[in-house]
Scaffold this active site. Structure first.
Site, mmCIF file in Angstrom:
data_model
loop_
_atom_site.group_PDB
_atom_site.id
_atom_site.type_symbol
_atom_site.label_atom_id
_atom_site.label_comp_id
_atom_site.label_asym_id
_atom_site.label_seq_id
_atom_site.Cartn_x
_atom_site.Cartn_y
_atom_site.Cartn_z
ATOM 1 N N LYS A 153 42.787 42.659 29.527
ATOM 2 C CA LYS A 153 43.050 41.247 29.275
ATOM 3 C C LYS A 153 41.886 40.644 28.493
ATOM 4 O O LYS A 153 40.717 40.959 28.743
ATOM 5 C CB LYS A 153 43.253 40.517 30.598
ATOM 6 C CG LYS A 153 43.732 39.071 30.469
ATOM 7 C CD LYS A 153 44.009 38.466 31.846
ATOM 8 C CE LYS A 153 44.499 37.031 31.744
ATOM 9 N NZ LYS A 153 44.798 36.454 33.077
ATOM 10 N N SER A 231 49.195 34.321 33.636
ATOM 11 C CA SER A 231 48.663 34.336 32.290
ATOM 12 C C SER A 231 48.353 35.740 31.763
ATOM 13 O O SER A 231 47.974 35.889 30.590
ATOM 14 C CB SER A 231 47.371 33.511 32.244
ATOM 15 O OG SER A 231 46.367 34.097 33.066
ATOM 16 N N SER A 255 48.703 34.878 38.358
ATOM 17 C CA SER A 255 48.659 35.474 37.021
ATOM 18 C C SER A 255 48.722 36.996 36.988
ATOM 19 O O SER A 255 48.804 37.583 35.914
ATOM 20 C CB SER A 255 47.398 35.012 36.284
ATOM 21 O OG SER A 255 47.515 33.667 35.907
#
Length: 553
Positions: A153, A231, A255
């Site tokens: 990420k 996210s 997330s």
């Protein structure tokens, strides 16, 4: 105090002291008010958590290199290496039936074909990944992550590689070292395949900083309207779409578990502090949790064991119970050929969890029935704690916002445009009064104590309908698939557990996945669009500032 047990039901050499965890949570809340987070743009190359301006030390962890970490691939996957789980790819590499370079190139081929549609990555590190794979071919075997291509990420620091958090504020930031958890994955032989798309500053589903939708759900690649979860959107789409074997995410308000549920993955949000946050651009000091998004419980266990552990650069990770053998916990237990729970486990079911006739309700009913049929699993009804709706509602949930705003105050004074479409949440945090913040922190401790006393006095794990309450109080959660809608979209669920009891959660999911095949199912590939056919910015729609504020983690 809660005692955990081994497979033969003998007590483990560790206990969960609830009062100690309450005290630790209170201390974290106090630390958040002291302004302990430093952003990279405000201090040159400072870490996103307290620590030295140097790469965190990461060493090979031999505890991962256990027989249970390796599984021979299923016969129907042998034609395509990207179908393998981490444990299956690890078996093939250890048996020298495939090289790390061959595995990396198989994933790069899929990225070349399908990334223009998926848009899972901010940056693909093709040359670096191939180089790392070639180097690993000549080095001693490092365990189950040796040669495994991973998606990281884009809020995790990666040495010499841009780390933007998908924001204007960090668009030019290039860290001089890896985040602690990235360094640990690499030390185990993991290969960083690329940096993944995410919600701007880890807020909502992946968009550009101005709200233009980028990443799609791998199960509906031609329909950007299907929520892929956020996210950690890009990591989820990369793993689900077989552009990476596994990957990392962060969770502050769902997330990891939300995109895992949306894309048929197994995502594990560990206990607060179990994985260091050093070198990760922050969202909330007391609620950020790094963790893996994977294809099954075994892969999640391998990833978390590599990432977890004490780090001198992050006080949240210090003084915790040792990381248990998560790989064994995620290995189904059989007694005379019959599947059993690894430990006798009471599974708490909250009121209304499986009521109704919707596809989700029917999947939940079947999920509970499958668990109840496994020996040593017992379903028990548990209540919502007193004042649950109040303590988990919007007012108290919003006490996370000042933690978000405080380290960004210099930017809020000088560069409002830098926040793009996610500005509203930071302004809300800056305007929340001290009285409301302090009251909210006290409410968090009341909620944690009531969860201990009124839920976990009756069960060992509990079903969840929302990740937010356990995110707020730092307890571990695991999201995993339990079915599909009539339209072919994944249905997932979440289990929550006691502090540092990730092994208990993994054991339940591993047993469930031993009697179901939802986690083996993969989405159909989208049409090959070609490298020049990347969807034009804005053509997939745009989230407004109001929508981002409503959906933000």
């Amino acid at each position: 105090m809660t005692t955990l047990t081994t497979p033969d039901q003998q007590p483990l050499d560790r206990t969960i002291d609830r009062r100690a965890f309450l005290a630790r949570t209170a201390a974290l809340a106090a630390a958040s008010a002291a302004g302990t987070v430093v952003l990279p743009g405000l201090a040159g190359v400072a870490a996103a958590a307290p620590g030295p301006n140097s790469a965190p030390a990461a060493k090979f962890n031999p505890e991962l290199d256990k027989p249970a970490a390796y599984n021979k691939p299923r016969a129907d996957t042998m034609a395509d290496p990207t179908e393998w789980t981490v444990s299956e790819a690890a078996w093939m590499i250890r048996q020298k039936k495939i090289t790390p370079e061959e595995l990396v190139k198989a994933y790069l081929d899929r990225i070349a074909a399908y990334e223009p549609t998926y848009q899972a990555f901010n940056l693909v590190l093709a040359e670096q990944a191939v180089k790392a794979a070639r180097q690993l071919a000549n080095r001693p075997h490092r365990g189950p992550l040796h040669g495994i291509p991973l998606a990281i990420k884009d809020n995790y620091f990666t040495e010499g590689v841009p780390t933007t958090a998908n924001s204007y504020l960090f668009k030019d930031f290039v860290p001089p070292y890896d985040a602690t958890s990235v360094a640990k994955l690499v030390a185990q032989g993991g290969i960083v395949l690329g940096k993944t798309q995410m919600g701007p500053l880890a807020t909502t589903r992946a968009t550009t900083p101005n709200g233009q939708i980028t990443t799609v759900n791998a199960w509906t690649p031609t329909n950007p309207g299907t929520n892929p979860g956020g996210s950690s959107t890009g990591t989820a789409t990369a793993v689900a779409g077989r552009l990476a074997t596994s990957g990392t995410g962060t969770q502050t308000g769902g997330s990891i578990t939300a995109p895992s549920n949306a894309q048929n993955l197994t995502g594990l949000k560990p206990t607060m502090g179990r994985v260091s946050l050093a070198g990760i651009i922050p969202l909330s000091y007391t609620r950020d949790h790094p963790g893996p998004l994977a294809r099954d419980a075994k892969d999640a266990a391998i990833m978390l064991m590599a990432m977890a552990g004490e780090d001198p650069a992050d006080p949240r990770s210090q003084g915790l119970p040792p990381v248990p053998n998560l790989i064994n916990a995620a290995t189904p237990r059989y007694d005379g050929g019959r599947l059993r729970m690894r430990w006798k486990t009471r599974i708490g079911v909250l009121p209304g969890y499986a009521d109704g006739t919707s596809a989700t309700a029917l999947a939940r009913q079947a999920f509970l029935a499958a668990l109840a049929a496994i020996p040593d699993a017992t379903l028990v009804d548990v209540p919502y704690p007193d004042d649950w709706d109040l303590l988990t509602g919007t007012a108290f949930n919003n006490v996370r916002l000042p933690e978000r705003s405080e380290p960004f105050m210099p930017y809020l004074r000088t560069d409002l445009k830098g926040f793009g479409v996610s500005l509203t949440g930071w302004l809300q945090g800056a305007m929340l009064g001290a009285n409301a913040f302090v009251t909210g922190q006290r409410a968090k401790l009341v909620l944690l104590e009531r969860v201990f006393d009124q839920i976990f006095s009756k069960c060992d794990v509990v079903v969840q309908t929302s990740p937010n309450p356990f995110d707020a109080i730092g307890l571990p959660e695991i999201g995993f698939p339990i079915g599909f809608t009539a339209a072919g979209l994944p249905i997932g669920t979440i289990l929550g557990g006691l502090p540092y009891a990730e092994d208990r959660l993994l054991s339940v999911v591993a047993a469930y996945q031993a009697v179901t095949d939802w986690h083996w199912r993969r989405p159909v590939d989208p049409p090959v669009a070609g490298a020049q056919a990347r969807t034009a910015p804005g053509s997939r729609g745009r989230l407004t500032a109001e929508e981002v504020a409503e959906l933000s983690q």
